[in-house]
Design a protein around this motif. Structure first.
Motif, PDB file in Angstrom:
ATOM      1  N   GLU A 153       0.831  -1.209   0.000  1.00  8.04           N
ATOM      2  CA  GLU A 153       0.000   0.000   0.000  1.00  8.04           C
ATOM      3  C   GLU A 153       0.868   1.262   0.000  1.00  8.04           C
ATOM      4  O   GLU A 153       0.556   2.238  -0.691  1.00  8.04           O
ATOM      5  CB  GLU A 153      -0.968  -0.031   1.183  1.00  8.04           C
ATOM      6  CG  GLU A 153      -2.076  -1.067   0.984  1.00  8.04           C
ATOM      7  CD  GLU A 153      -2.874  -1.368   2.246  1.00  8.04           C
ATOM      8  OE1 GLU A 153      -2.541  -0.792   3.316  1.00  8.04           O
ATOM      9  OE2 GLU A 153      -3.811  -2.182   2.172  1.00  8.04           O
ATOM     10  N   LYS A 154       1.968   1.246   0.746  1.00  6.72           N
ATOM     11  CA  LYS A 154       2.912   2.370   0.720  1.00  6.72           C
ATOM     12  C   LYS A 154       3.447   2.607  -0.700  1.00  6.72           C
ATOM     13  O   LYS A 154       3.719   3.744  -1.090  1.00  6.72           O
ATOM     14  CB  LYS A 154       4.110   2.097   1.637  1.00  6.72           C
ATOM     15  CG  LYS A 154       3.850   2.218   3.114  1.00  6.72           C
ATOM     16  CD  LYS A 154       5.122   1.834   3.854  1.00  6.72           C
ATOM     17  CE  LYS A 154       4.933   1.783   5.350  1.00  6.72           C
ATOM     18  NZ  LYS A 154       6.163   1.312   6.041  1.00  6.72           N
ATOM     19  N   LEU A 155       3.630   1.521  -1.442  1.00  5.76           N
ATOM     20  CA  LEU A 155       4.209   1.603  -2.781  1.00  5.76           C
ATOM     21  C   LEU A 155       3.167   1.914  -3.854  1.00  5.76           C
ATOM     22  O   LEU A 155       3.522   2.099  -5.020  1.00  5.76           O
ATOM     23  CB  LEU A 155       4.926   0.294  -3.124  1.00  5.76           C
ATOM     24  CG  LEU A 155       6.188   0.002  -2.300  1.00  5.76           C
ATOM     25  CD1 LEU A 155       6.685  -1.408  -2.575  1.00  5.76           C
ATOM     26  CD2 LEU A 155       7.282   1.024  -2.593  1.00  5.76           C
ATOM     27  N   GLY A 156       1.893   1.960  -3.465  1.00  3.90           N
ATOM     28  CA  GLY A 156       0.860   2.322  -4.429  1.00  3.90           C
ATOM     29  C   GLY A 156       0.315   1.182  -5.260  1.00  3.90           C
ATOM     30  O   GLY A 156      -0.318   1.413  -6.301  1.00  3.90           O
ATOM     31  N   PHE A 157       0.514  -0.074  -4.816  1.00  5.89           N
ATOM     32  CA  PHE A 157      -0.132  -1.196  -5.497  1.00  5.89           C
ATOM     33  C   PHE A 157      -1.651  -1.037  -5.369  1.00  5.89           C
ATOM     34  O   PHE A 157      -2.163  -0.580  -4.346  1.00  5.89           O
ATOM     35  CB  PHE A 157       0.274  -2.523  -4.850  1.00  5.89           C
ATOM     36  CG  PHE A 157       1.573  -3.102  -5.334  1.00  5.89           C
ATOM     37  CD1 PHE A 157       1.590  -4.297  -6.043  1.00  5.89           C
ATOM     38  CD2 PHE A 157       2.781  -2.477  -5.058  1.00  5.89           C
ATOM     39  CE1 PHE A 157       2.784  -4.854  -6.462  1.00  5.89           C
ATOM     40  CE2 PHE A 157       3.986  -3.022  -5.472  1.00  5.89           C
ATOM     41  CZ  PHE A 157       3.990  -4.214  -6.186  1.00  5.89           C
ATOM     42  N   ARG A 158      -2.377  -1.440  -6.409  1.00  6.62           N
ATOM     43  CA  ARG A 158      -3.836  -1.416  -6.420  1.00  6.62           C
ATOM     44  C   ARG A 158      -4.409  -2.637  -5.706  1.00  6.62           C
ATOM     45  O   ARG A 158      -3.958  -3.744  -5.925  1.00  6.62           O
ATOM     46  CB  ARG A 158      -4.319  -1.510  -7.883  1.00  6.62           C
ATOM     47  CG  ARG A 158      -5.050  -0.344  -8.425  1.00  6.62           C
ATOM     48  CD  ARG A 158      -5.588  -0.597  -9.823  1.00  6.62           C
ATOM     49  NE  ARG A 158      -4.891  -1.586 -10.598  1.00  6.62           N
ATOM     50  CZ  ARG A 158      -3.772  -1.345 -11.289  1.00  6.62           C
ATOM     51  NH1 ARG A 158      -3.216  -0.151 -11.272  1.00  6.62           N
ATOM     52  NH2 ARG A 158      -3.206  -2.312 -11.984  1.00  6.62           N
ATOM     53  N   ASP A 159      -5.410  -2.431  -4.883  1.00  6.54           N
ATOM     54  CA  ASP A 159      -6.162  -3.536  -4.290  1.00  6.54           C
ATOM     55  C   ASP A 159      -7.200  -3.977  -5.323  1.00  6.54           C
ATOM     56  O   ASP A 159      -8.118  -3.224  -5.655  1.00  6.54           O
ATOM     57  CB  ASP A 159      -6.832  -3.040  -3.005  1.00  6.54           C
ATOM     58  CG  ASP A 159      -7.706  -4.097  -2.328  1.00  6.54           C
ATOM     59  OD1 ASP A 159      -8.093  -5.089  -2.988  1.00  6.54           O
ATOM     60  OD2 ASP A 159      -8.026  -3.902  -1.142  1.00  6.54           O
ATOM     61  N   GLU A 160      -7.047  -5.195  -5.849  1.00  2.73           N
ATOM     62  CA  GLU A 160      -7.948  -5.679  -6.896  1.00  2.73           C
ATOM     63  C   GLU A 160      -8.939  -6.722  -6.383  1.00  2.73           C
ATOM     64  O   GLU A 160      -9.580  -7.413  -7.167  1.00  2.73           O
ATOM     65  CB  GLU A 160      -7.143  -6.230  -8.075  1.00  2.73           C
ATOM     66  CG  GLU A 160      -6.323  -5.148  -8.763  1.00  2.73           C
ATOM     67  CD  GLU A 160      -5.739  -5.564 -10.091  1.00  2.73           C
ATOM     68  OE1 GLU A 160      -5.398  -4.680 -10.885  1.00  2.73           O
ATOM     69  OE2 GLU A 160      -5.604  -6.794 -10.347  1.00  2.73           O
ATOM     70  N   GLY A 161      -9.063  -6.809  -5.063  1.00  3.57           N
ATOM     71  CA  GLY A 161     -10.094  -7.670  -4.504  1.00  3.57           C
ATOM     72  C   GLY A 161      -9.564  -8.967  -3.929  1.00  3.57           C
ATOM     73  O   GLY A 161      -8.387  -9.298  -4.049  1.00  3.57           O
ATOM     74  N   VAL A 162     -10.475  -9.705  -3.305  1.00  3.82           N
ATOM     75  CA  VAL A 162     -10.124 -10.934  -2.588  1.00  3.82           C
ATOM     76  C   VAL A 162     -10.246 -12.138  -3.514  1.00  3.82           C
ATOM     77  O   VAL A 162     -11.236 -12.280  -4.242  1.00  3.82           O
ATOM     78  CB  VAL A 162     -11.032 -11.116  -1.360  1.00  3.82           C
ATOM     79  CG1 VAL A 162     -10.765 -12.460  -0.675  1.00  3.82           C
ATOM     80  CG2 VAL A 162     -10.832  -9.967  -0.378  1.00  3.82           C
ATOM     81  N   ARG A 163      -9.232 -12.984  -3.467  1.00  2.00           N
ATOM     82  CA  ARG A 163      -9.281 -14.279  -4.154  1.00  2.00           C
ATOM     83  C   ARG A 163      -9.557 -15.341  -3.092  1.00  2.00           C
ATOM     84  O   ARG A 163      -8.736 -15.560  -2.202  1.00  2.00           O
ATOM     85  CB  ARG A 163      -7.964 -14.548  -4.887  1.00  2.00           C
ATOM     86  CG  ARG A 163      -7.761 -13.596  -6.056  1.00  2.00           C
ATOM     87  CD  ARG A 163      -6.470 -13.848  -6.774  1.00  2.00           C
ATOM     88  NE  ARG A 163      -6.384 -13.017  -7.970  1.00  2.00           N
ATOM     89  CZ  ARG A 163      -5.295 -12.906  -8.720  1.00  2.00           C
ATOM     90  NH1 ARG A 163      -4.186 -13.559  -8.396  1.00  2.00           N
ATOM     91  NH2 ARG A 163      -5.295 -12.140  -9.792  1.00  2.00           N
ATOM     92  N   ARG A 164     -10.705 -15.968  -3.188  1.00  3.59           N
ATOM     93  CA  ARG A 164     -11.148 -16.897  -2.151  1.00  3.59           C
ATOM     94  C   ARG A 164     -10.313 -18.170  -2.140  1.00  3.59           C
ATOM     95  O   ARG A 164     -10.091 -18.797  -3.175  1.00  3.59           O
ATOM     96  CB  ARG A 164     -12.619 -17.263  -2.370  1.00  3.59           C
ATOM     97  CG  ARG A 164     -13.566 -16.065  -2.320  1.00  3.59           C
ATOM     98  CD  ARG A 164     -13.591 -15.438  -0.931  1.00  3.59           C
ATOM     99  NE  ARG A 164     -14.485 -14.273  -0.888  1.00  3.59           N
ATOM    100  CZ  ARG A 164     -14.490 -13.395   0.099  1.00  3.59           C
ATOM    101  NH1 ARG A 164     -13.665 -13.543   1.121  1.00  3.59           N
ATOM    102  NH2 ARG A 164     -15.319 -12.372   0.073  1.00  3.59           N
ATOM    103  N   ARG A 165      -9.848 -18.522  -0.935  1.00  2.59           N
ATOM    104  CA  ARG A 165      -9.122 -19.785  -0.717  1.00  2.59           C
ATOM    105  C   ARG A 165      -8.052 -20.001  -1.786  1.00  2.59           C
ATOM    106  O   ARG A 165      -7.920 -21.072  -2.350  1.00  2.59           O
ATOM    107  CB  ARG A 165     -10.119 -20.950  -0.675  1.00  2.59           C
ATOM    108  CG  ARG A 165     -11.049 -20.860   0.532  1.00  2.59           C
ATOM    109  CD  ARG A 165     -12.101 -21.944   0.560  1.00  2.59           C
ATOM    110  NE  ARG A 165     -13.118 -21.727  -0.465  1.00  2.59           N
ATOM    111  CZ  ARG A 165     -14.140 -20.867  -0.365  1.00  2.59           C
ATOM    112  NH1 ARG A 165     -14.270 -20.127   0.713  1.00  2.59           N
ATOM    113  NH2 ARG A 165     -15.027 -20.743  -1.322  1.00  2.59           N
ATOM    114  N   GLN A 166      -7.226 -18.981  -1.996  1.00  5.01           N
ATOM    115  CA  GLN A 166      -6.262 -19.017  -3.099  1.00  5.01           C
ATOM    116  C   GLN A 166      -5.063 -19.917  -2.831  1.00  5.01           C
ATOM    117  O   GLN A 166      -4.590 -20.612  -3.730  1.00  5.01           O
ATOM    118  CB  GLN A 166      -5.764 -17.592  -3.407  1.00  5.01           C
ATOM    119  CG  GLN A 166      -4.795 -17.553  -4.583  1.00  5.01           C
ATOM    120  CD  GLN A 166      -4.221 -16.178  -4.814  1.00  5.01           C
ATOM    121  OE1 GLN A 166      -4.341 -15.282  -3.991  1.00  5.01           O
ATOM    122  NE2 GLN A 166      -3.577 -15.993  -5.954  1.00  5.01           N
ATOM    123  N   LEU A 167      -4.518 -19.868  -1.587  1.00  8.38           N
ATOM    124  CA  LEU A 167      -3.304 -20.618  -1.283  1.00  8.38           C
ATOM    125  C   LEU A 167      -3.477 -21.394   0.018  1.00  8.38           C
ATOM    126  O   LEU A 167      -4.199 -20.973   0.914  1.00  8.38           O
ATOM    127  CB  LEU A 167      -2.105 -19.669  -1.129  1.00  8.38           C
ATOM    128  CG  LEU A 167      -1.623 -18.939  -2.383  1.00  8.38           C
ATOM    129  CD1 LEU A 167      -0.580 -17.899  -2.003  1.00  8.38           C
ATOM    130  CD2 LEU A 167      -1.055 -19.922  -3.391  1.00  8.38           C
TER     131      LEU A 167
END
Length: 201
Positions: A153-167
């Motif tokens: 977030e400090k670096l300005g990455f975009r939050d593109e939403g939650v990926r359910r049970r991804q890993l």
């Protein structure tokens, strides 16, 4: 792969390619940080146990170096004043029309809070975009991992939403927030953006 191997530096923070002789130091740092890192670490049979012998670490480094030679990853040791303090990988590289990758990182708890991780991520992403030729870099982070989320977030990455049970993490399938940047987002470089932000605070 173009731009590999390479060593990158920004002040006291450095990124250098993994070496086989890093195995013992890597294991020792991981053992010391086991409890701190476990909630965020993928449950992967190829990842050495925290207290295992050096053999699995040698195997992991061999695998990562082979992937780097084949253009599939950029695995670096993170150093601070030339001391091994963590690791960052731009991995899961997809070429063709995607030119995308995932960035993952960890740092020794004893060195947390010094701006090392965002500096390392900025260096790695700039190299991936402007030297290697990637277009998109993602970071998948558990919603509960506030420290890691703060980095992107400090670096300005975009939050593109939650990926359910991804890993599979710490014994269960976990949701992750997908953060992302494309090269168009940082035309002057991510490290330059981070330097400017740091100068203001």
């Amino acid at each position: 792969m173009r731009g590999w191997p390479v060593t990158l530096t920004e002040g006291p923070v450095g990124l250098r390619p993994l070496r086989l002789r890093d195995a013992a130091t890597w294991r020792d740092v991981r053992v010391r940080n086991a409890e701190w890192l476990r909630p965020w670490e993928p449950t992967n049979p190829e990842t050495p146990l925290f207290r295992s012998g050096l053999g699995p670490y040698y195997s992991m480094i061999h695998t990562m170096r082979r992937e780097a030679r084949n253009g599939l990853s950029l695995p670096w040791v993170v150093t601070y004043d030339d001391v091994f303090v963590g690791q960052i990988t731009v991995g899961a590289i997809v070429w063709g029309s995607a030119r995308s990758a995932q960035v993952g990182y960890w740092v020794d708890r004893a060195y947390a809070g010094r701006g090392i991780t965002p500096t390392a991520v900025a260096l790695a992403v700039d190299h991936a975009f402007f030297t290697v030729g990637l277009h998109r870099v993602e970071a998948a982070i558990r919603p509960e991992n506030a420290a890691s989320r703060r980095v992107v977030e400090k670096l300005g990455f975009r939050d593109e939403g939650v990926r359910r049970r991804q890993l599979h993490i710490d014994g269960a399938w976990r949701d992750h927030i997908c953060y992302a940047l494309t090269s168009e987002d940082v035309p002057d470089g991510l490290a330059a953006r981070w330097r400017a932000r740091s100068a203001r605070h």
